[in-house]
Design a protein around this motif. Structure first.
Motif, short mmCIF file in Angstrom:
data_model
loop_
_atom_site.label_atom_id
_atom_site.label_comp_id
_atom_site.label_asym_id
_atom_site.label_seq_id
_atom_site.Cartn_x
_atom_site.Cartn_y
_atom_site.Cartn_z
N TYR A 204 0.84 -1.19 0.00
CA TYR A 204 0.00 0.00 0.00
C TYR A 204 0.88 1.24 0.00
CZ TYR A 204 -3.61 3.36 1.30
OH TYR A 204 -4.48 4.43 1.32
N ILE A 209 0.28 -2.64 4.44
CA ILE A 209 -0.78 -2.82 5.43
C ILE A 209 -0.66 -4.23 5.98
CG2 ILE A 209 -3.27 -3.07 5.75
CD1 ILE A 209 -3.67 -0.87 3.73
N TYR A 219 -0.83 0.34 9.11
CA TYR A 219 0.01 0.70 7.96
C TYR A 219 1.43 0.94 8.43
CZ TYR A 219 2.10 3.62 4.31
OH TYR A 219 2.94 4.15 3.37
#
Length: 223
Positions: A204, A209, A219
């Motif tokens: 991500y 993530i 995250y």
């Protein structure tokens, strides 16, 4: 992917999916061997014509529930097959001294490099690679963390993913409660992050993530 009733041969079932969401929306149209025992995951390569299968090597049988029947003679492998014909195009095995490292999960970057995650079924005191990368036509490249890290990983990797650049990897080790980060180009271990029961990982933005058995999704920024 699944095993036949004897648990000796892996198979890939090919299904046609209709657009209508009814009980008849799935039609079985073909079946291919995986050329190994205990297939665990199958992915489509970037060329869109090749499937790669992680054959974990662990033999089971329906009469013995989830009992592992061949730990001493395991032969985990990667099988690359033609997605249309099922023809075996390439097969790679781990070095014999690591034959009890069951290949489980995989990821592929855009250059066609494969990352694999393993769980070791041998003696708990042994220090063995749990990660590797593979490029078609080459041998499997095994990856080891420094001893002080490797010895804490409980011989188990849950998931593995490339970042969006395809240069870096994250491997989750839920039994050890850590995420490990790697340079996929060099195979070098970079760092670790304490993360309780973290297993699911996904690329991500500039990082990853990850999800945990504690019910959290977080995250981590690589930069």
């Amino acid at each position: 992917v699944y095993e036949d009733q004897q648990g000796d041969n892996g198979c890939i079932g090919v299904w046609r999916v209709s657009r209508a969401l009814t009980d008849a929306s799935l039609e079985r149209v073909n079946e291919f061997p995986t050329y190994g025992v205990g297939p665990h995951e199958v992915l489509l390569m970037p060329d869109q014509g090749t499937l790669v299968i992680a054959n974990g090597g662990i033999r089971t049988h329906p009469d013995f529930e989830r009992e592992k029947l061949n730990i001493d003679s395991m032969q985990p492998s990667l099988s690359y097959i033609n997605r249309e014909t099922g023809t075996l195009l390439e097969q790679q095995y781990l070095p014999v001294e690591y034959h009890q490292a069951s290949i489980r999960h995989m990821d592929i970057n855009t250059s066609g490099q494969l990352a694999i995650a393993m769980q070791f079924e041998g003696e708990p005191f042994l220090r063995v690679p749990l990660l590797a990368t593979h490029q078609r036509g080459e041998a499997i490249r095994l990856m080891l963390a420094p001893e002080q890290v490797q010895s804490q990983l409980e011989q188990y990797v849950g998931s593995i993913r490339y970042d969006e650049s395809g240069r870096f990897l994250v491997a989750s080790c839920p039994r050890a409660n850590v995420l490990t980060f790697w340079d996929a180009e060099s195979g070098e271990f970079l760092k670790q992050l304490r993360a309780r029961d973290a297993c699911g990982v996904s690329a991500y933005k500039d990082g990853f993530i990850y999800s945990a058995g504690t019910g959290q999704i977080r995250y981590y920024d690589l930069t």
